[in-house]
Design a protein around this motif. Structure first.
Motif: not given
Length: 174
Positions: A84-92
């Motif tokens: 989840a954290e990696a996905g959020h940073w990838f979205l950013y």
């Protein structure tokens, strides 16, 4: 369960709507044959949406760096939390990379970017047909990647809502 702050929720949904609009407009405008007034108008709108996403993403990132997000449910595994954290940073990263690649592509094409018809965004370099051809697929594939990550984000939120029933989605609902 803790919730995101109101500014974070507002920025999340506003950016989401702008990304969807820019993506759909990009699909429509590139399918219009020739160079028509409608196509030119759509290109301008697409650029305005991209610049807006970039500006709001910068504000959102600054807000995110100041405000700790609510804790993830204890029912989530460490692997799920890391994903989840990696996905959020990838979205950013993509919220910056897509509009920047579009700006660079437009600049390489020698086309000015005039935000909302009010002021021109300065060009960083002269028009370059070779760079334009190199940047076109970069912008396209970054968009496709962003679409895939957004779809994954939505599917994960729906999984948490309807399968896990852990209330995760409520943290970001207005």
């Amino acid at each position: 369960m803790d919730r995101y702050t109101k500014p974070a929720i507002l920025l999340h949904w506003l950016i989401a709507l702008l990304i969807i609009a820019a993506f759909l407009l990009g699909l429509v405008m590139t399918d219009i044959p020739g160079l028509t007034p409608t196509k030119l108008k759509y290109y301008s709108w697409h650029k305005w949406l991209g610049i807006s996403v970039l500006a709001l993403a910068a504000i959102r990132l600054l807000w995110r760096l100041k405000q700790q997000p609510p804790a993830l449910p204890v029912s989530m595994t460490q692997g799920q939390k890391k994903a989840a954290e990696a996905g959020h940073w990838f979205l950013y990263i993509l919220m910056f990379a897509v509009p920047i690649s579009g700006y660079l592509y437009t600049t390489a094409a020698g086309v000015p970017v005039v935000y909302l018809g009010l002021f021109q965004i300065p060009s960083l370099f002269e028009a370059s047909p070779a760079l334009k051809e190199a940047l076109k697929p970069v912008h396209y594939w970054l968009n496709m990647l962003l679409a895939a990550v957004v779809i994954g984000h939505v599917l994960a939120a729906l999984k948490h809502q309807f399968i896990d029933k852990d209330g995760l989605l409520k943290r970001m609902l207005p």
